[in-house]
Design a protein around this motif. Structure first.
Motif, PDB file in Angstrom:
ATOM      1  N   THR A  37       0.873  -1.259  -0.113  1.00 19.62           N
ATOM      2  CA  THR A  37      -0.102   0.017   0.056  1.00 19.62           C
ATOM      3  C   THR A  37       0.900   1.171   0.269  1.00 19.62           C
ATOM      4  N   GLU A  38       0.246   2.383  -0.254  1.00 13.95           N
ATOM      5  CA  GLU A  38       0.872   3.860  -0.443  1.00 13.95           C
ATOM      6  C   GLU A  38       2.170   4.073  -1.000  1.00 13.95           C
ATOM      7  N   ALA A  39       2.081   3.109  -2.379  1.00 15.06           N
ATOM      8  CA  ALA A  39       3.309   3.439  -3.133  1.00 15.06           C
ATOM      9  C   ALA A  39       3.414   4.620  -3.786  1.00 15.06           C
ATOM     10  N   ILE A  40       4.288   5.410  -4.109  1.00 10.79           N
ATOM     11  CA  ILE A  40       4.283   6.679  -4.578  1.00 10.79           C
ATOM     12  C   ILE A  40       5.272   6.882  -6.136  1.00 10.79           C
ATOM     13  N   SER A  41       5.653   5.621  -6.500  1.00  9.21           N
ATOM     14  CA  SER A  41       6.211   5.282  -7.710  1.00  9.21           C
ATOM     15  C   SER A  41       6.312   4.056  -8.297  1.00  9.21           C
ATOM     16  N   ILE A  42       6.419   3.828  -9.374  1.00  8.91           N
ATOM     17  CA  ILE A  42       6.338   2.312 -10.160  1.00  8.91           C
ATOM     18  C   ILE A  42       7.576   1.481  -9.202  1.00  8.91           C
ATOM     19  N   ASP A  43       8.627   2.014  -8.840  1.00  9.37           N
ATOM     20  CA  ASP A  43       9.675   1.213  -8.249  1.00  9.37           C
ATOM     21  C   ASP A  43       9.399   0.863  -7.072  1.00  9.37           C
ATOM     22  N   GLU A  44       8.931   1.767  -6.377  1.00 12.63           N
ATOM     23  CA  GLU A  44       8.281   1.470  -4.997  1.00 12.63           C
ATOM     24  C   GLU A  44       7.183   0.528  -4.916  1.00 12.63           C
ATOM     25  N   CYS A  45       6.268   0.531  -5.974  1.00 14.49           N
ATOM     26  CA  CYS A  45       5.059  -0.362  -6.102  1.00 14.49           C
ATOM     27  C   CYS A  45       5.755  -1.914  -6.386  1.00 14.49           C
ATOM     28  N   LEU A  46       6.634  -1.826  -7.307  1.00 13.60           N
ATOM     29  CA  LEU A  46       7.574  -3.087  -7.493  1.00 13.60           C
ATOM     30  C   LEU A  46       8.230  -3.771  -6.351  1.00 13.60           C
ATOM     31  N   GLN A  47       8.582  -2.848  -5.578  1.00 15.93           N
ATOM     32  CA  GLN A  47       9.465  -3.462  -4.144  1.00 15.93           C
ATOM     33  C   GLN A  47       8.628  -3.916  -3.272  1.00 15.93           C
ATOM     34  N   LYS A  48       7.138  -3.188  -3.187  1.00 18.66           N
ATOM     35  CA  LYS A  48       6.189  -3.645  -2.140  1.00 18.66           C
ATOM     36  C   LYS A  48       5.647  -4.922  -2.572  1.00 18.66           C
ATOM     37  N   LEU A  49       5.416  -4.903  -3.656  1.00 19.07           N
ATOM     38  CA  LEU A  49       4.783  -6.441  -4.481  1.00 19.07           C
ATOM     39  C   LEU A  49       5.802  -7.518  -4.231  1.00 19.07           C
ATOM     40  N   GLU A  50       7.099  -7.331  -4.489  1.00 20.08           N
ATOM     41  CA  GLU A  50       8.049  -8.481  -4.116  1.00 20.08           C
ATOM     42  C   GLU A  50       8.228  -8.776  -2.846  1.00 20.08           C
ATOM     43  N   ARG A  51       8.164  -7.589  -1.954  1.00 21.16           N
ATOM     44  CA  ARG A  51       8.303  -7.738  -0.354  1.00 21.16           C
ATOM     45  C   ARG A  51       6.802  -9.003  -0.235  1.00 21.16           C
ATOM     46  N   ALA A  52       5.797  -8.468  -0.527  1.00 22.91           N
ATOM     47  CA  ALA A  52       4.716  -9.277  -0.271  1.00 22.91           C
ATOM     48  C   ALA A  52       4.809 -10.630  -0.850  1.00 22.91           C
ATOM     49  N   LYS A  53       5.400 -10.938  -2.157  1.00 22.12           N
ATOM     50  CA  LYS A  53       5.417 -12.201  -2.597  1.00 22.12           C
ATOM     51  C   LYS A  53       6.496 -12.943  -1.580  1.00 22.12           C
ATOM     52  N   THR A  54       7.703 -12.227  -1.108  1.00 24.42           N
ATOM     53  CA  THR A  54       8.584 -13.051  -0.431  1.00 24.42           C
ATOM     54  C   THR A  54       7.742 -13.201   1.157  1.00 24.42           C
ATOM     55  N   ASP A  55       7.234 -12.571   1.560  1.00 24.25           N
ATOM     56  CA  ASP A  55       6.370 -12.841   2.813  1.00 24.25           C
ATOM     57  C   ASP A  55       5.320 -14.010   2.832  1.00 24.25           C
ATOM     58  N   LEU A  56       4.593 -13.841   1.826  1.00 22.24           N
ATOM     59  CA  LEU A  56       3.763 -15.078   1.650  1.00 22.24           C
ATOM     60  C   LEU A  56       4.197 -16.292   0.882  1.00 22.24           C
ATOM     61  N   GLU A  57       5.626 -16.482   0.753  1.00 16.69           N
ATOM     62  CA  GLU A  57       5.957 -17.596   0.100  1.00 16.69           C
ATOM     63  C   GLU A  57       5.902 -18.684   1.058  1.00 16.69           C
ATOM     64  N   GLY A  58       5.134 -20.056   0.551  1.00 17.80           N
ATOM     65  CA  GLY A  58       5.132 -20.906   1.188  1.00 17.80           C
ATOM     66  C   GLY A  58       4.158 -20.968   2.147  1.00 17.80           C
ATOM     67  N   CYS A  59       3.221 -20.091   2.343  1.00 19.52           N
ATOM     68  CA  CYS A  59       2.176 -19.802   3.398  1.00 19.52           C
ATOM     69  C   CYS A  59       0.791 -20.369   2.683  1.00 19.52           C
ATOM     70  N   VAL A  60       0.254 -21.450   3.631  1.00 19.80           N
ATOM     71  CA  VAL A  60      -0.986 -21.837   2.862  1.00 19.80           C
ATOM     72  C   VAL A  60      -2.231 -21.052   3.169  1.00 19.80           C
ATOM     73  N   ASP A  61      -2.335 -20.338   4.265  1.00 19.42           N
ATOM     74  CA  ASP A  61      -3.363 -19.279   4.445  1.00 19.42           C
ATOM     75  C   ASP A  61      -2.955 -18.103   4.293  1.00 19.42           C
ATOM     76  N   ALA A  62      -2.844 -17.399   3.086  1.00 14.22           N
ATOM     77  CA  ALA A  62      -2.213 -15.986   2.859  1.00 14.22           C
ATOM     78  C   ALA A  62      -3.404 -14.888   2.525  1.00 14.22           C
ATOM     79  N   GLY A  63      -3.040 -13.842   2.789  1.00 17.63           N
ATOM     80  CA  GLY A  63      -3.982 -12.710   2.442  1.00 17.63           C
ATOM     81  C   GLY A  63      -3.258 -11.600   1.763  1.00 17.63           C
ATOM     82  N   LEU A  64      -3.558 -10.687   1.002  1.00 18.95           N
ATOM     83  CA  LEU A  64      -2.933  -9.527   0.401  1.00 18.95           C
ATOM     84  C   LEU A  64      -3.943  -8.406   0.409  1.00 18.95           C
TER      85      LEU A  64
END
Length: 186
Positions: A37-64
């Motif tokens: 959330t709250e991305a202010i640029s395309i680079d920050e958006c990409l970083q936040k989405l990559e971080r979300a992907k890393t945080d949820l990796e291998g999780c069975v019950d995940a939410g975004l």
């Protein structure tokens, strides 16, 4: 159990939407949430989405949880679009807050374009949901306090949410089988 992925596309604030998802049991106490959330640029958006992907990796019950600012950048970038698609498949529920009506439609279009075998169903109760309802394979409008625009633009109109389960798993299943059978015969 039916393999349905839930996307809550709303104009509400982040906290309100997450609380509603919790009260509806779309998110529960064991759900691991990732926020992009709250991305202010395309680079920050990409970083936040990559971080979300890393945080949820291998999780069975995940939410975004996404917001309109982040979606504004993500929907214009092919790499971010693919990330959102992959995150959507990895999560049981995704909540997207502060979205405009066209952003709702673009998220539905994203899934329709990425995988043509996915069937999208959009449910809405107001005029701000009309583009999303029209963009999905199946549009369901709920008649009520928000007006009749969603019901008029939809394929099917219902008067209460409780009619949604029989619509999807009884009538929808039969119609889907009937439709597949008729296309094989033609």
């Amino acid at each position: 159990r039916a393999g349905v992925k839930f996307w809550v596309l709303t104009g509400d604030k982040i906290e309100t939407a997450v609380d509603i998802a919790r009260s509806c049991n779309l998110f529960n106490s064991s759900t691991r949430l990732a926020y992009a959330t709250e991305a202010i640029s395309i680079d920050e958006c990409l970083q936040k989405l990559e971080r979300a992907k890393t945080d949820l990796e291998g999780c069975v019950d995940a939410g975004l949880v996404l917001d309109g600012k982040t979606c504004k950048f993500a929907l214009d970038n092919e790499v971010c679009r693919k990330l959102i698609y992959k995150l959507g498949l990895a999560c049981r529920t995704c909540v997207c807050c502060r979205l405009s009506p066209m952003q709702k439609k673009h998220l539905v279009d994203l899934f329709r374009q990425e995988n043509t075998s996915i069937i999208t169903l959009a449910i809405g109760d107001g005029a701000n949901d009309v583009p999303m309802i029209e963009g999905a394979h199946i549009g369901v409008g709920i008649r009520g306090k928000e007006g009749m625009q969603a019901a008029q633009a939809s394929d099917v109109a219902i008067s209460q949410f409780r009619f949604l389960v029989p619509l999807m798993f009884c009538h929808g299943s039969r119609a889907y089988r009937r439709d597949r059978k008729s296309t094989r015969l033609n």
